[in-house]
Design a protein around this motif. Structure first.
Motif, PDB file in Angstrom:
ATOM      1  N   ALA A  36       0.857  -1.183   0.000  1.00 48.28           N
ATOM      2  CA  ALA A  36       0.000   0.000   0.000  1.00 48.28           C
ATOM      3  C   ALA A  36       0.894   1.234   0.000  1.00 48.28           C
ATOM      4  N   HIS A  37       0.757   2.064  -1.018  1.00 44.33           N
ATOM      5  CA  HIS A  37       1.610   3.234  -1.142  1.00 44.33           C
ATOM      6  C   HIS A  37       0.823   4.526  -0.956  1.00 44.33           C
ATOM      7  N   ASN A  38       1.567   5.612  -0.890  1.00 45.04           N
ATOM      8  CA  ASN A  38       0.986   6.936  -0.694  1.00 45.04           C
ATOM      9  C   ASN A  38       0.185   6.995   0.605  1.00 45.04           C
ATOM     10  N   LEU A  39       0.712   6.334   1.622  1.00 46.52           N
ATOM     11  CA  LEU A  39       0.029   6.230   2.903  1.00 46.52           C
ATOM     12  C   LEU A  39       0.914   6.827   3.991  1.00 46.52           C
ATOM     13  N   PHE A  40       0.447   7.857   4.627  1.00 47.80           N
ATOM     14  CA  PHE A  40       1.202   8.600   5.625  1.00 47.80           C
ATOM     15  C   PHE A  40       1.744   7.675   6.714  1.00 47.80           C
ATOM     16  N   THR A  41       3.039   7.697   6.913  1.00 48.64           N
ATOM     17  CA  THR A  41       3.831   6.934   7.896  1.00 48.64           C
ATOM     18  C   THR A  41       3.901   5.434   7.615  1.00 48.64           C
ATOM     19  N   ARG A  42       3.162   4.929   6.644  1.00 53.89           N
ATOM     20  CA  ARG A  42       3.156   3.490   6.373  1.00 53.89           C
ATOM     21  C   ARG A  42       3.348   3.195   4.891  1.00 53.89           C
ATOM     22  N   ASP A  43       4.006   4.074   4.174  1.00 57.75           N
ATOM     23  CA  ASP A  43       4.193   3.898   2.744  1.00 57.75           C
ATOM     24  C   ASP A  43       4.914   2.585   2.455  1.00 57.75           C
ATOM     25  N   GLY A  44       4.316   1.752   1.616  1.00 55.56           N
ATOM     26  CA  GLY A  44       4.926   0.487   1.230  1.00 55.56           C
ATOM     27  C   GLY A  44       4.554  -0.700   2.085  1.00 55.56           C
ATOM     28  N   THR A  45       3.731  -0.505   3.109  1.00 57.21           N
ATOM     29  CA  THR A  45       3.324  -1.616   3.962  1.00 57.21           C
ATOM     30  C   THR A  45       2.322  -2.510   3.229  1.00 57.21           C
ATOM     31  N   PRO A  46       2.472  -3.825   3.303  1.00 50.26           N
ATOM     32  CA  PRO A  46       1.480  -4.712   2.673  1.00 50.26           C
ATOM     33  C   PRO A  46       0.085  -4.471   3.243  1.00 50.26           C
ATOM     34  N   PRO A  47      -0.937  -4.447   2.411  1.00 57.13           N
ATOM     35  CA  PRO A  47      -2.302  -4.227   2.902  1.00 57.13           C
ATOM     36  C   PRO A  47      -2.714  -5.207   3.995  1.00 57.13           C
ATOM     37  N   ALA A  48      -2.338  -6.467   3.843  1.00 52.77           N
ATOM     38  CA  ALA A  48      -2.705  -7.461   4.855  1.00 52.77           C
ATOM     39  C   ALA A  48      -2.072  -7.141   6.202  1.00 52.77           C
ATOM     40  N   GLU A  49      -0.877  -6.580   6.183  1.00 57.46           N
ATOM     41  CA  GLU A  49      -0.207  -6.212   7.428  1.00 57.46           C
ATOM     42  C   GLU A  49      -0.898  -5.028   8.087  1.00 57.46           C
ATOM     43  N   LEU A  50      -1.356  -4.081   7.300  1.00 58.47           N
ATOM     44  CA  LEU A  50      -2.097  -2.947   7.856  1.00 58.47           C
ATOM     45  C   LEU A  50      -3.349  -3.425   8.588  1.00 58.47           C
ATOM     46  N   LEU A  51      -4.068  -4.346   7.979  1.00 61.03           N
ATOM     47  CA  LEU A  51      -5.286  -4.859   8.603  1.00 61.03           C
ATOM     48  C   LEU A  51      -4.965  -5.699   9.833  1.00 61.03           C
ATOM     49  N   ARG A  52      -3.863  -6.430   9.770  1.00 59.83           N
ATOM     50  CA  ARG A  52      -3.461  -7.234  10.944  1.00 59.83           C
ATOM     51  C   ARG A  52      -3.169  -6.322  12.138  1.00 59.83           C
ATOM     52  N   ILE A  53      -2.444  -5.250  11.899  1.00 56.21           N
ATOM     53  CA  ILE A  53      -2.137  -4.299  12.977  1.00 56.21           C
ATOM     54  C   ILE A  53      -3.420  -3.691  13.525  1.00 56.21           C
ATOM     55  N   VAL A  87     -17.141   2.839  -0.612  1.00 54.12           N
ATOM     56  CA  VAL A  87     -18.551   2.704  -0.989  1.00 54.12           C
ATOM     57  C   VAL A  87     -19.316   4.012  -0.859  1.00 54.12           C
ATOM     58  N   ALA A  88     -18.764   4.955  -0.093  1.00 56.94           N
ATOM     59  CA  ALA A  88     -19.405   6.260   0.066  1.00 56.94           C
ATOM     60  C   ALA A  88     -19.105   7.120  -1.153  1.00 56.94           C
ATOM     61  N   GLY A  89     -20.119   7.544  -1.845  1.00 52.89           N
ATOM     62  CA  GLY A  89     -19.937   8.320  -3.066  1.00 52.89           C
ATOM     63  C   GLY A  89     -19.180   9.614  -2.822  1.00 52.89           C
ATOM     64  N   GLY A  90     -18.263   9.916  -3.745  1.00 50.72           N
ATOM     65  CA  GLY A  90     -17.503  11.151  -3.650  1.00 50.72           C
ATOM     66  C   GLY A  90     -16.270  11.067  -2.771  1.00 50.72           C
ATOM     67  N   THR A  91     -16.020   9.917  -2.163  1.00 52.82           N
ATOM     68  CA  THR A  91     -14.868   9.750  -1.288  1.00 52.82           C
ATOM     69  C   THR A  91     -13.643   9.365  -2.109  1.00 52.82           C
ATOM     70  N   PRO A  92     -12.487  10.022  -1.914  1.00 55.14           N
ATOM     71  CA  PRO A  92     -11.269   9.581  -2.600  1.00 55.14           C
ATOM     72  C   PRO A  92     -10.958   8.131  -2.251  1.00 55.14           C
ATOM     73  N   GLN A  93     -10.675   7.342  -3.245  1.00 57.99           N
ATOM     74  CA  GLN A  93     -10.475   5.914  -3.013  1.00 57.99           C
ATOM     75  C   GLN A  93      -9.010   5.622  -2.708  1.00 57.99           C
ATOM     76  N   GLN A  94      -8.628   6.029  -1.499  1.00 58.32           N
ATOM     77  CA  GLN A  94      -7.283   5.840  -0.975  1.00 58.32           C
ATOM     78  C   GLN A  94      -7.416   5.275   0.440  1.00 58.32           C
TER      79      GLN A  94
END
Length: 305
Positions: A48-65, A271-278
């Motif tokens: 997962a990139h462009n993520l403040f303080t966690r740039d490059g962290t695997p998505p599964a690891e983010l959810l695990r934390i 799923v919320a309309g108009g929300t940046p998908q990041q």
């Protein structure tokens, strides 16, 4: 054994937005159940990139934390289950899950996300999230200055090309059929040496240093990576069952406080309309939805005779 379970807030969706909402609710000492099917949109992505303080962290690891940190808050629980139906009844919400249980909630947060509808080209699904991308903000740095392709056509592809060209001057657009660019757009692309290939794409294959794109006329193109502008499918089935209004694009219509058109139902994340998908935007929306639920419940409790 089937059970009926009471909770203050049902959070439908256990990825970024849902877990962020659960964290806020847990810290507010609210009883909340998160329903997680284990299928986040970014599951195929290695990082997962462009993520403040966690740039490059695997998505599964983010959810695990995120799940690990929720253990501290005993009023929050996570159910590995899908909600199959939802209805509003006398100011509360009744949810049926595929585990056979029925849940009653005072508030509902819908964080069911979206799905990328990929073109029916052999090899695309296998390379999706690895060498085939949808977002230059998420993956652009990793393939900057490399030769890339774009699968797309018409106005959408032209707009996306303007964004990509800053990062990749060696760019080919694969329209997978007759191009629908305007004459002015064609001239603009030609001036920048952006090639448009209209032949049908037969398959995409993994290859050393990139991918191979095979066309119906026998041409084989080697590129470092490719972008695909997918069709976004919003997971709004439960929102529709509850009577929530949708946007023209198909997302759930929400106000600045993540509230839908149905009192007591909020929505957050993609799923919320108009929300940046990041990822960061989904987390922010989840926190806001959780806070709004707590605010509304606290107000009701305080004003109750």
């Amino acid at each position: 054994m089937q059970k009926t379970i009471e909770t203050e807030v049902a959070v439908i969706g256990g990825a970024t937005a849902g877990l962020a909402a659960a964290l806020t609710l847990g810290r507010s000492m609210r009883n909340a159940i998160v329903f997680d099917t284990g299928s986040p949109r970014n599951k195929p992505a290695a990082h997962a990139h462009n993520l403040f303080t966690r740039d490059g962290t695997p998505p599964a690891e983010l959810l695990r934390i995120a799940r690990e940190q929720l253990v501290l808050y005993p009023t929050v629980q996570i159910e590995q289950a899908a909600i199959t139906s939802a209805r509003a009844e006398h100011g509360r919400f009744t949810l049926q899950a595929d585990n056979g249980h029925t849940y009653h909630a005072q508030r509902v947060i819908i964080a069911t996300g979206v799905k990328d509808e990929l073109p029916a080209i052999p090899g695309v699904a296998e390379l999706w999230g690895n060498k085939l991308f949808h977002c230059p903000y998420c993956h652009g740095w990793e393939v900057k200055d490399l030769p890339v392709a774009l699968f797309g056509n018409g106005e959408m592809a032209y707009e996306f090309t303007r964004l990509l060209y800053h990062l990749n001057k060696d760019l080919v657009i694969c329209t997978n059929g007759p191009a629908t660019f305007t004459e002015e757009q064609r001239k603009s692309l030609a001036r920048r040496n952006v090639t448009v290939l209209e032949e049908t794409v037969e398959k995409v294959e993994d290859a050393p240093g990139g991918i191979l794109i095979t066309f119906s006329n026998g041409t084989v193109l080697h590129k470092s990576a490719a972008y695909i502008k997918t069709n976004i499918v919003y997971h709004t089935e439960l929102a529709v069952q509850l009577g929530c209004e949708l946007t023209e694009q198909g997302g759930i219509k929400v106000n600045a406080q993540c509230e839908t058109s149905v009192q007591g139902v909020l929505a957050a994340g993609d799923v919320a309309g108009g929300t940046p998908q990041q990822v960061s935007a989904a987390a922010a929306g989840g926190h806001l939805a959780g806070a709004m639920c707590n605010n509304l419940l606290a107000k009701e409790e305080f004003e109750k005779e």
